[in-house]
Design an enzyme around this catalytic site. Structure first.
Site, PDB file in Angstrom:
ATOM      1  N   MET A 151       0.114  -1.654   2.524  1.00  0.00           N
ATOM      2  CA  MET A 151      -1.127  -2.174   3.451  1.00  0.00           C
ATOM      3  C   MET A 151      -1.784  -0.978   3.696  1.00  0.00           C
ATOM      4  O   MET A 151      -1.774  -1.244   4.730  1.00  0.00           O
ATOM      5  CB  MET A 151      -0.713  -3.342   4.189  1.00  0.00           C
ATOM      6  CG  MET A 151      -1.501  -3.330   5.329  1.00  0.00           C
ATOM      7  SD  MET A 151      -1.517  -5.188   5.149  1.00  0.00           S
ATOM      8  CE  MET A 151      -2.857  -5.926   6.740  1.00  0.00           C
ATOM      9  N   HIS A 185       1.683   1.108 -10.387  1.00  0.00           N
ATOM     10  CA  HIS A 185       0.532   0.486 -10.890  1.00  0.00           C
ATOM     11  C   HIS A 185      -0.067   1.517 -12.375  1.00  0.00           C
ATOM     12  O   HIS A 185      -1.004   2.290 -11.825  1.00  0.00           O
ATOM     13  CB  HIS A 185      -1.022   0.276  -9.089  1.00  0.00           C
ATOM     14  CG  HIS A 185      -1.555  -0.227  -9.502  1.00  0.00           C
ATOM     15  ND1 HIS A 185      -2.929   0.184 -10.261  1.00  0.00           N
ATOM     16  CD2 HIS A 185      -2.487  -1.401  -8.996  1.00  0.00           C
ATOM     17  CE1 HIS A 185      -4.103  -1.129  -9.832  1.00  0.00           C
ATOM     18  NE2 HIS A 185      -3.863  -1.571  -8.932  1.00  0.00           N
ATOM     19  N   CYS A 235      -6.786 -11.077   1.536  1.00  0.00           N
ATOM     20  CA  CYS A 235      -5.372 -10.920   1.891  1.00  0.00           C
ATOM     21  C   CYS A 235      -4.665 -11.657   0.932  1.00  0.00           C
ATOM     22  O   CYS A 235      -3.998 -11.169   0.665  1.00  0.00           O
ATOM     23  CB  CYS A 235      -5.475 -11.155   3.203  1.00  0.00           C
ATOM     24  SG  CYS A 235      -6.453 -11.357   4.687  1.00  0.00           S
ATOM     25  N   CYS A 238      -3.424  -9.829  -3.098  1.00  0.00           N
ATOM     26  CA  CYS A 238      -1.977  -9.951  -2.573  1.00  0.00           C
ATOM     27  C   CYS A 238      -0.712 -10.396  -2.249  1.00  0.00           C
ATOM     28  O   CYS A 238       0.689 -10.531  -2.799  1.00  0.00           O
ATOM     29  CB  CYS A 238      -1.637  -8.245  -1.323  1.00  0.00           C
ATOM     30  SG  CYS A 238      -3.135  -6.571  -2.085  1.00  0.00           S
ATOM     31  N   HIS A 239      -0.906 -11.270  -0.987  1.00  0.00           N
ATOM     32  CA  HIS A 239      -0.212 -11.972  -0.181  1.00  0.00           C
ATOM     33  C   HIS A 239       0.259 -13.596  -0.660  1.00  0.00           C
ATOM     34  O   HIS A 239       0.623 -14.185  -0.413  1.00  0.00           O
ATOM     35  CB  HIS A 239      -0.331 -12.013   1.141  1.00  0.00           C
ATOM     36  CG  HIS A 239      -0.307 -10.656   1.387  1.00  0.00           C
ATOM     37  ND1 HIS A 239       0.582  -9.859   2.786  1.00  0.00           N
ATOM     38  CD2 HIS A 239      -1.295 -10.056   2.516  1.00  0.00           C
ATOM     39  CE1 HIS A 239       0.736  -9.131   2.247  1.00  0.00           C
ATOM     40  NE2 HIS A 239      -0.772  -8.850   2.049  1.00  0.00           N
ATOM     41  N   HIS A 266       1.903  -7.721 -12.656  1.00  0.00           N
ATOM     42  CA  HIS A 266       0.460  -6.945 -12.275  1.00  0.00           C
ATOM     43  C   HIS A 266      -0.642  -6.746 -13.495  1.00  0.00           C
ATOM     44  O   HIS A 266      -1.100  -7.877 -14.262  1.00  0.00           O
ATOM     45  CB  HIS A 266       0.541  -6.412 -11.491  1.00  0.00           C
ATOM     46  CG  HIS A 266      -0.888  -6.507 -10.579  1.00  0.00           C
ATOM     47  ND1 HIS A 266      -1.190  -6.526  -9.736  1.00  0.00           N
ATOM     48  CD2 HIS A 266      -1.462  -4.803  -9.997  1.00  0.00           C
ATOM     49  CE1 HIS A 266      -2.333  -6.453  -8.871  1.00  0.00           C
ATOM     50  NE2 HIS A 266      -2.789  -5.469  -9.642  1.00  0.00           N
TER      51      HIS A 266
HETATM   52 FE1  DHE Z   1      -7.246  -4.709  -9.164  1.00  0.00          FE
HETATM   53  C1  DHE Z   1      -7.139  -4.940 -12.582  1.00  0.00           C
HETATM   54  C2  DHE Z   1      -5.253  -7.810  -9.204  1.00  0.00           C
HETATM   55  C3  DHE Z   1      -7.351  -4.789  -5.357  1.00  0.00           C
HETATM   56  C4  DHE Z   1      -9.702  -3.004  -9.413  1.00  0.00           C
HETATM   57  N1  DHE Z   1      -6.442  -6.017 -11.450  1.00  0.00           N
HETATM   58  C5  DHE Z   1      -6.253  -5.354 -11.713  1.00  0.00           C
HETATM   59  C6  DHE Z   1      -5.344  -6.731 -13.169  1.00  0.00           C
HETATM   60  C7  DHE Z   1      -5.016  -7.537 -11.668  1.00  0.00           C
HETATM   61  C8  DHE Z   1      -5.473  -7.337 -10.874  1.00  0.00           C
HETATM   62  C9  DHE Z   1      -4.155  -8.385 -12.514  1.00  0.00           C
HETATM   63  C10 DHE Z   1      -5.771  -6.578 -14.417  1.00  0.00           C
HETATM   64  C11 DHE Z   1      -6.596  -7.777 -15.264  1.00  0.00           C
HETATM   65  C12 DHE Z   1      -6.488  -7.106 -16.903  1.00  0.00           C
HETATM   66  O1  DHE Z   1      -6.154  -5.965 -17.269  1.00  0.00           O
HETATM   67  O2  DHE Z   1      -6.397  -8.765 -17.327  1.00  0.00           O
HETATM   68  N2  DHE Z   1      -6.622  -6.119  -7.932  1.00  0.00           N
HETATM   69  C13 DHE Z   1      -5.472  -6.956  -8.097  1.00  0.00           C
HETATM   70  C14 DHE Z   1      -5.563  -7.731  -7.083  1.00  0.00           C
HETATM   71  O3  DHE Z   1      -4.812  -9.197  -7.115  1.00  0.00           O
HETATM   72  C15 DHE Z   1      -5.316  -6.427  -5.668  1.00  0.00           C
HETATM   73  C16 DHE Z   1      -4.266  -6.306  -5.275  1.00  0.00           C
HETATM   74  C17 DHE Z   1      -6.466  -7.300  -4.685  1.00  0.00           C
HETATM   75  C18 DHE Z   1      -7.016  -8.322  -4.525  1.00  0.00           C
HETATM   76  O4  DHE Z   1      -7.450  -9.202  -3.244  1.00  0.00           O
HETATM   77  O5  DHE Z   1      -7.879  -8.029  -5.875  1.00  0.00           O
HETATM   78  C19 DHE Z   1      -6.445  -6.226  -6.621  1.00  0.00           C
HETATM   79  N3  DHE Z   1      -8.377  -4.248  -7.995  1.00  0.00           N
HETATM   80  C20 DHE Z   1      -8.259  -3.931  -6.553  1.00  0.00           C
HETATM   81  C21 DHE Z   1      -9.403  -3.314  -5.685  1.00  0.00           C
HETATM   82  O6  DHE Z   1      -9.068  -3.486  -4.208  1.00  0.00           O
HETATM   83  C22 DHE Z   1      -9.450  -2.609  -6.839  1.00  0.00           C
HETATM   84  C23 DHE Z   1      -9.502  -1.114  -6.768  1.00  0.00           C
HETATM   85  C24 DHE Z   1     -11.458  -2.717  -5.902  1.00  0.00           C
HETATM   86  C25 DHE Z   1     -12.011  -4.084  -6.461  1.00  0.00           C
HETATM   87  O7  DHE Z   1     -12.741  -4.242  -7.556  1.00  0.00           O
HETATM   88  O8  DHE Z   1     -12.153  -4.848  -6.264  1.00  0.00           O
HETATM   89  C26 DHE Z   1      -9.279  -3.264  -7.974  1.00  0.00           C
HETATM   90  N4  DHE Z   1      -8.402  -3.351 -10.716  1.00  0.00           N
HETATM   91  C27 DHE Z   1      -9.604  -2.940 -10.018  1.00  0.00           C
HETATM   92  C28 DHE Z   1      -9.795  -2.061 -12.099  1.00  0.00           C
HETATM   93  C29 DHE Z   1      -9.056  -3.218 -12.558  1.00  0.00           C
HETATM   94  C30 DHE Z   1      -8.214  -4.115 -12.529  1.00  0.00           C
HETATM   95  C31 DHE Z   1     -11.259  -0.819 -12.074  1.00  0.00           C
HETATM   96  C32 DHE Z   1      -9.330  -2.697 -14.342  1.00  0.00           C
HETATM   97  C33 DHE Z   1      -8.259  -1.214 -15.039  1.00  0.00           C
HETATM   98  C34 DHE Z   1      -8.419  -1.131 -16.248  1.00  0.00           C
HETATM   99  O9  DHE Z   1      -9.282  -0.075 -16.229  1.00  0.00           O
HETATM  100  O10 DHE Z   1      -8.692  -2.262 -17.009  1.00  0.00           O
END
Ligand code: DHE
Length: 557
Positions: A98, A376, A44, A47-48, A334
């Site tokens: 959500m 996103h 959680c 996001c929160h 983000h």
């Molecule tokens: Fe991500 C990138 C934050 C959930 C897969 N994610 C990012 C970035 C941030 C972020 C700040 C950019 C980083 C950078 O470029 O320096 N992500 C968050 C969250 O806060 C969130 C919403 C909730 C959490 O608890 O993390 C979240 N993200 C997810 C997932 O549930 C995903 C789908 C699966 C996972 O592995 O957790 C996910 N996020 C990704 C991926 C990237 C990413 C694959 C990189 C994308 C790219 O092509 O560079």
């Protein structure tokens, strides 16, 4: 059913917090509180927020009061919603984005969470440079590492693949499609970034653990690790000429700060807090560091601070006397990526429904573009639109469109498109909300979009491919789950994160199943859109992000 591994340090940081007296919150046993803390951190807080003030997700404080610009006030909170209503929201999800947790958490866990979030948020301890130094492990000093590549693998076409729920990273040889190595990393690695040289992979786990992997060994080897804090998402090296891989920067969600390390050994050097005022002028105690990227124009990193909406350009030429330019944009920054010229960095201010563009040459905000709900981009996708010239694309978690924004170009043949710059020039229709990533490649005429957060199985398990030569044509739907040949499972298998190979003629998709289900990497031919290969292996558990070495090293998207 609890998600397993969470590093002891991160957990002890969160569990060390004492039980506070609570007014009006439902009773909980100590064991339930511990379960609530663990699930909240794993599922959680992203996001929160740890302090539950809300960002991508809603405010989850027991009681909140907001004063609008016209002086009117609004009150709410989890205490007002009560256990039954909260159980429904957690179990079934909401239209606001959500996801439903009834196939991830048990009924008892949903009930625990509904009661836990009515309590005052627990505040985890801070994490200092001294804590970082104590966590630092230099497993192989730089001078004891190989002097040349010791394997015959085409490193440029290696894929680093996050195995989310196992705390591991798979390295797959993109040429042979064989698993080369599976390595232990932090919990739920978020991203992998490459060194400027293409030799090293840097990963960062949600638990704040950075792992430095050397690809020059016979098989990939972890040469150093360090903790940044209790909760992290981003990492990048210094990439400007003369500073290649000299430094590494990592951004944390908790504590809200960024850390600078030596690029090859991870020796901690400096921590800078991001606490401060939002662009609206309110103090925020938890402004988390979201995406970070190394500038191509100057020896600087672009550091995007989520809750404040401040974009920091951190000059790394003198770490002891650090200079920072702070650019006001919009709240809830983000993820983001470069435009085609790599001069502008476009970042989603997701819960503000805007894209902010930073001009890394002038160090100023170039534009703030209004979009549909919750953009996103991942890193976005760049291509030349038949009518509007160079555009950068983002999908949306909260709406059924892909937004195309015109970006400036210094090329003579693009001068005629100038009037469109920083405008939304087209919105491609998708079958629903819930997109996370879009991708294309300079050699491709396709734009790939996933929809893993869409509540319908038929969308979440598929990807959609648009024809860049005729964007008015409906996209081709590829049913990734069906193409994997794996039997259907109760939990959704989300098809996510399209990534090209080095040559730009294959697209790899993660089929992200439940922890105990067989997942897969499904590979398509980019030209024919025909299935090329399915990688299944008992070790491929919950695959999500995939980072091709060459494309990540050179920001190809
Ligand atoms: Fe991500 C990138 C934050 C959930 C897969 N994610 C990012 C970035 C941030 C972020 C700040 C950019 C980083 C950078 O470029 O320096 N992500 C968050 C969250 O806060 C969130 C919403 C909730 C959490 O608890 O993390 C979240 N993200 C997810 C997932 O549930 C995903 C789908 C699966 C996972 O592995 O957790 C996910 N996020 C990704 C991926 C990237 C990413 C694959 C990189 C994308 C790219 O092509 O560079």
């Amino acid at each position: 059913m609890l998600s397993p591994k969470l590093s002891t340090l991160a957990m002890s940081a969160l569990l060390a917090v004492g039980v506070q007296a609570q007014t009006g919150a439902p009773e909980m046993t100590q064991a339930e509180i511990e379960t609530g803390k663990k699930i909240y951190f794993e599922r959680c807080a992203g996001c929160h927020g740890v302090l539950r003030k809300g960002a991508t997700g809603k405010n989850l404080e027991p009681h909140w009061k907001k004063t609008a610009k016209d002086g009117s006030t609004q009150e709410g909170g989890t205490l007002k919603l009560g256990t039954q209503r909260l159980e429904k929201i957690i179990g079934l999800g909401t239209e606001g984005g959500m996801v439903n947790y009834d196939d991830i958490l048990s009924k008892d866990e949903i009930n625990i969470m509904a009661r836990y979030i009515q309590r005052t948020p627990d505040v985890p301890p801070e994490f200092s440079l001294k804590d970082m130094e104590a966590s630092w492990k230099l497993l192989v000093p730089v001078d004891q590492r190989p002097k040349k590549q010791m394997n015959k693998i085409n490193l440029k076409n290696v894929f680093a693949i996050t195995l989310r729920d196992t705390g591991k990273l798979a390295l797959i040889d993109g040429d042979t499609k064989q698993i080369w190595q599976v390595l232990d990393t932090g919990y739920a690695v978020h991203i992998s970034r490459m060194s400027a040289s293409g030799r090293y992979v840097y990963t960062v786990g949600r638990d704040g653990l950075v792992t430095l992997i050397d690809l020059w060994y016979e098989t990939p080897t972890t040469v150093a690790t360090v903790k940044l804090g209790a909760d992290a998402r981003s990492v990048d090296t210094s990439k400007f000429k003369g500073y290649e891989d000299k430094y590494l920067i990592g951004g944390t969600y908790w504590p809200p700060q960024y850390s600078i390390m030596d690029g090859e050994s991870l020796k901690p050097m400096k921590i800078v807090s991001t606490r401060g005022n939002t662009v609206d002028g309110e103090y925020h105690p938890e402004p988390r560091v979201a995406s970070i990227v190394a500038s191509m124009s100057k020896p600087e990193w672009v550091v995007n601070v989520k809750e404040t909406g401040q974009i920091m350009l951190v000059d790394y030429t003198d770490i002891k006397n650090l200079k920072t330019t702070t650019i006001e944009s919009a709240k809830f920054l983000h993820d983001g990526g470069w435009d085609m010229s790599k001069r502008y960095f476009l970042v989603a201010a997701n819960a503000s429904h805007k894209i902010a563009a930073v001009d890394t040459k002038t160090g100023k905000l170039a534009a703030l573009v209004d979009t549909k709900k919750i953009p996103h981009p991942g890193r976005g996708a760049n291509f030349v639109h038949p009518t509007y010239g160079p555009v950068w694309a983002t999908g949306h978690l909260g709406d059924a469109v892909i937004t195309l924004i015109s970006t400036p170009s210094e090329k003579k043949e693009h001068a005629k498109f100038k009037a469109h710059n920083w405008k939304v020039v087209q919105e491609l229709k998708t079958g629903g909300a819930g997109n996370l990533f879009v991708k294309t490649h300079p050699k491709s005429t396709h734009l790939w979009a996933d929809m893993p957060m869409n509540p319908e199985r038929e969308n979440a398990e598929a990807v959609y491919v648009y024809d860049l030569k005729d964007l008015n044509k409906a996209p081709v739907k590829l049913d990734v789950a069906k193409d994997s040949g794996l039997p259907e499972t109760k939990a959704l298998r989300r098809a996510t994160h399209p990534e090209y190979n080095e040559a730009g003629d294959e697209v790899w998709i993660s089929l992200w199943g439940g922890k105990t289900d067989q997942s897969a990497i499904v590979i398509y031919d980019d030209k024919t859109l025909k299935l090329k290969k399915v990688i299944t292996d008992p070790r491929i558990v919950t695959p999500t992000g995939k980072f091709n070495v060459f494309n990540t090293q050179h920001d190809v998207y």
